[in-house]
Design a protein around this motif. Structure first.
Motif, PDB file in Angstrom:
ATOM      1  N   ILE A  87       0.854  -1.191   0.000  1.00  0.00           N
ATOM      2  CA  ILE A  87       0.000   0.000   0.000  1.00  0.00           C
ATOM      3  C   ILE A  87       0.888   1.238   0.000  1.00  0.00           C
ATOM      4  O   ILE A  87       1.794   1.368   0.828  1.00  0.00           O
ATOM      5  N   PRO A  88       0.695   2.150  -0.941  1.00  0.00           N
ATOM      6  CA  PRO A  88       1.616   3.296  -1.054  1.00  0.00           C
ATOM      7  C   PRO A  88       1.329   4.372  -0.014  1.00  0.00           C
ATOM      8  O   PRO A  88       0.235   4.448   0.555  1.00  0.00           O
ATOM      9  N   PHE A  89       2.344   5.224   0.227  1.00  0.00           N
ATOM     10  CA  PHE A  89       2.111   6.393   1.057  1.00  0.00           C
ATOM     11  C   PHE A  89       1.087   7.291   0.368  1.00  0.00           C
ATOM     12  O   PHE A  89       1.114   7.470  -0.842  1.00  0.00           O
ATOM     13  N   GLY A  90       0.168   7.834   1.142  1.00  0.00           N
ATOM     14  CA  GLY A  90      -0.862   8.686   0.575  1.00  0.00           C
ATOM     15  C   GLY A  90      -2.168   8.500   1.311  1.00  0.00           C
ATOM     16  O   GLY A  90      -2.198   7.998   2.445  1.00  0.00           O
ATOM     17  N   PRO A  91      -3.288   8.874   0.686  1.00  0.00           N
ATOM     18  CA  PRO A  91      -4.597   8.806   1.355  1.00  0.00           C
ATOM     19  C   PRO A  91      -4.975   7.394   1.802  1.00  0.00           C
ATOM     20  O   PRO A  91      -5.672   7.230   2.812  1.00  0.00           O
ATOM     21  N   SER A  92      -4.545   6.376   1.065  1.00  0.00           N
ATOM     22  CA  SER A  92      -4.931   5.010   1.406  1.00  0.00           C
ATOM     23  C   SER A  92      -4.184   4.477   2.612  1.00  0.00           C
ATOM     24  O   SER A  92      -4.679   3.600   3.331  1.00  0.00           O
TER      25      SER A  92
END
Length: 208
Positions: A87-92
């Motif tokens: 899961i990437p860094f960011g809103p998720s």
């Protein structure tokens, strides 16, 4: 007579060679790169101040410089993670409903090789063996697993205090070709994400 001249010339050549080698050795000792060993860690430890998903992160780096440009390094990592790999860094990241139904605890020895190409520019590769313990939402153990991570980095080493201390910001990618015994409930959350992760490197250390 010619033999004596040849012998004397040979002696002078050998003496000159020894003197040059001795001077090179002395220069190497005076050169900051002669410090063959280092210990360090990472600024990612600051993530332990996160109150939402505290990773309980620990990292110890120990390295040896084979040459001024070639380094072998051993790392030991320990952490806790509740978010799916990939899961990437960011809103998720850390978004409600996207984390595991529980968490995993890992102990991970890692070995790597670092190559300096020009000034402080370097690339490095690491193999990390993560031995995992999976816990459910009630903090009950539900299984053990293993993941092999292959990490590559491109970065730059900044030197401080006559090359005693260093800081290495980098960008890297982590890829896991082997991942075994993941509980079904964890695997269901992971399936929507890739088996790689782009991450920063923020290592620092002390040379001696």
């Amino acid at each position: 007579m010619q033999k004596h001249i040849l012998l004397i010339g040979l002696v002078f050549m050998m003496a000159s060679t020894l003197q040059v080698n001795a001077q090179k050795a002395q220069d190497a000792k005076q050169d900051s790169t002669y410090r063959k060993y280092f210990v360090g860690s990472t600024l990612l430890l600051l993530g332990n101040f996160d109150k939402t998903n505290n990773p309980g992160y620990v990292q110890l780096n120990v390295g040896y410089r084979i040459t001024p440009k070639d380094v072998v390094q051993f790392r030991f990592k320990r952490s806790i993670y509740a978010w799916p790999l990939g899961i990437p860094f960011g809103p998720s990241f850390d978004a409600p409903g996207l984390n595991y139904p529980g968490h995993a605890r890992i102990l991970a020895p890692q070995i790597g090789y670092q190559r300096f190409w020009w000034k402080g520019v370097y690339t490095s590769v690491y193999a990390l063996n993560a031995f995992e313990k999976y816990m459910d939402e009630n903090n009950k153990k539900i299984g053990n697993g293993y993941t092999l991570y292959l990490d590559t980095y491109l970065g730059y080493q900044f030197k401080f205090f006559k090359d005693r201390f260093f800081f290495e910001p980098a960008i890297g990618i982590s890829y896991w070709p082997v991942r075994t015994n993941v509980p079904a409930s964890f695997k269901a959350v992971e399936q929507k994400w890739p088996n790689y992760f782009i991450q920063p490197g923020l290592d620092f250390g002390f040379k001696f």
